[in-house]
Design an enzyme around this catalytic site. Structure first.
Site, PDB file in Angstrom:
ATOM      1  N   HIS A   1       0.835  -1.211   0.000  1.00 46.35           N
ATOM      2  CA  HIS A   1       0.000   0.000   0.000  1.00 46.35           C
ATOM      3  C   HIS A   1       0.869   1.260   0.000  1.00 46.35           C
ATOM      4  CE1 HIS A   1      -4.032  -1.543   0.274  1.00 46.35           C
ATOM      5  NE2 HIS A   1      -3.751  -2.311   1.333  1.00 46.35           N
TER       6      HIS A   1
ATOM      7  N   CYS B   1       0.232   1.781  -5.779  1.00 48.80           N
ATOM      8  CA  CYS B   1      -0.774   2.610  -6.468  1.00 48.80           C
ATOM      9  C   CYS B   1      -0.281   4.041  -6.626  1.00 48.80           C
ATOM     10  CB  CYS B   1      -2.091   2.610  -5.698  1.00 48.80           C
ATOM     11  SG  CYS B   1      -2.857   0.984  -5.563  1.00 48.80           S
TER      12      CYS B   1
ATOM     13  N   ARG C   1      -0.429   2.469 -11.534  1.00 49.53           N
ATOM     14  CA  ARG C   1       0.591   1.816 -10.733  1.00 49.53           C
ATOM     15  C   ARG C   1       1.948   2.507 -10.944  1.00 49.53           C
ATOM     16  NH1 ARG C   1      -3.456   0.307  -9.224  1.00 49.53           N
ATOM     17  NH2 ARG C   1      -4.249  -1.826  -8.953  1.00 49.53           N
TER      18      ARG C   1
END
Length: 371
Positions: free
Chosen positions: A270, A339, A348
């Site tokens: 993340h 991300c 991405r």
């Protein structure tokens, strides 16, 4: 002229009746009772007859002359009639002084001022309610309707409450996403890292293959002060949302392990929330160290290149020799994916590195983790 009337003999012959009373004032207009001027007789006595039934009412306030009150302007009564004189003196021929006092009080109030009535206050001043006078039922209903909010006010209040509630809920959600998920993920990741280090310190051996969600290594990014467990798989709930980074090890996206002689070791993490271990990987520059610590060895990589934006469907970045990375032949590579832009998952970001050192744990930590 005004004069006392003398007693006449004819007065005594009819029951001693008298048409004059001492002290009374009478108006004469050219004669007696019917216009004839009375002629007093020389031998007549001037002693008055005191018949109390013909005495005028005594003025208790004063015995002096006074101007009569202006006669009321009413139809059917003339200024010169006896009724008008009586009304002018006391407002009533029969009421006397008491009637005049009551009439004066009604006209001018108790102390001669304006009557203390609600009508004396200006309209809309609210004097009636301030003076304690009870409101009429109609006026009370009118004021109640005026105090009651209209439909527009009620609707605006309801909309405002909805907006406030929505804002509070959104604030709570943002707080949960940006703060609480990080707190919880850091705790879970820290617990997993401690468990791994305890197993390694105790000499407990792990198999060469790992179950999905099972931690097997630690990732160090010294420049970003990142130390995070590496677990098998990229499942969100089982791996990424717990603050760890996941190894691409399933299906067509399966990548190599660090100990393989050639291959691309692919990791996902993340960038925001849930521990956000890859939040600042865009700050890495060429040559920055990236270290993978396992039970037996340290694998040191040097950052080689970065792909700022690419679609999520671009899985070629995980190839053994990924296009766009600058690598031209098979080797031992590492790929970090996350991300971008921040707080979105539309695209991405890719960071590639090349292994430069494989160091057994028995030789101690590599220079990248010591300095």
């Amino acid at each position: 002229m005004t004069a006392l009337r003398p007693e006449r003999e004819s007065d005594t012959s009819y029951g001693q009746q008298s048409y004059g009373v001492p002290g009374a004032f009478e108006e004469w207009s050219g004669g007696g009772a019917y216009g004839a001027s009375p002629q007093p007789e020389p031998h007549a006595s001037y002693e008055p007859v005191r018949d109390e039934s013909f005495l005028p009412p005594v003025d208790e306030e004063t015995v002096a002359l006074r101007l009569p009150d202006p006669p009321p302007q009413t139809g059917g009564s003339t200024a010169g009639s006896p009724a008008s004189h009586a009304a002018g003196r006391g407002g009533s021929a029969e009421g006397g002084r008491a009637a005049r006092r009551k009439a004066a009080k009604r006209r001018h109030g108790r102390h001669g001022g304006a009557a203390d009535t609600p009508s004396a206050a200006p309209a809309g001043s609210g004097a009636g309610s301030r003076s304690g006078a009870p409101l009429s039922r109609v006026e009370a209903r009118r004021q109640a309707r005026a105090r009651k909010p209209g439909p527009a006010v009620v609707a605006s209040r309801a909309i405002g409450e909805v907006f406030i509630t929505t804002g509070v809920l959104m604030l709570l959600f943002v707080t949960y996403q940006l703060w609480w998920t990080n707190v919880r993920a850091h705790a879970q990741a820290g617990q997993e890292a401690s468990s791994l280090q305890n197993d390694w310190a105790s000499g407990k051996r792990n198999p060469g293959t790992f179950e999905p969600g099972q931690g097997f290594a630690l990732l160090h990014i010294p420049k970003l002060d990142v130390v995070v467990p590496i677990a098998e798989g990229t499942n969100s709930k089982g791996v990424l949302d717990r603050g760890m980074v996941g190894h691409y090890a399933e299906g067509a996206l399966k990548t190599a392990m660090p100990g393989d002689k050639t291959g691309n070791f692919g990791l996902a993490g993340h960038r925001n929330t849930h521990g956000e271990p890859f939040r600042y990987i865009n700050r890495l520059t060429k040559g920055d160290p990236i270290v993978v610590e396992t039970q037996d060895k340290y694998y040191v990589y040097k950052m080689a290149s970065i792909l700022p934006v690419t679609p999520p469907s671009n899985t070629s970045v995980l190839n053994p020799v990924p296009p766009g990375s600058g690598f031209t032949e098979p080797g031992r590579y590492i790929t970090l994916t996350t991300c971008t832009p921040e707080f979105t998952s539309k695209y991405r970001m890719i960071v590639w590195g090349k292994m430069v050192e494989e160091r057994p744990r028995s030789k101690g930590k590599p220079d990248a983790l010591v300095s």
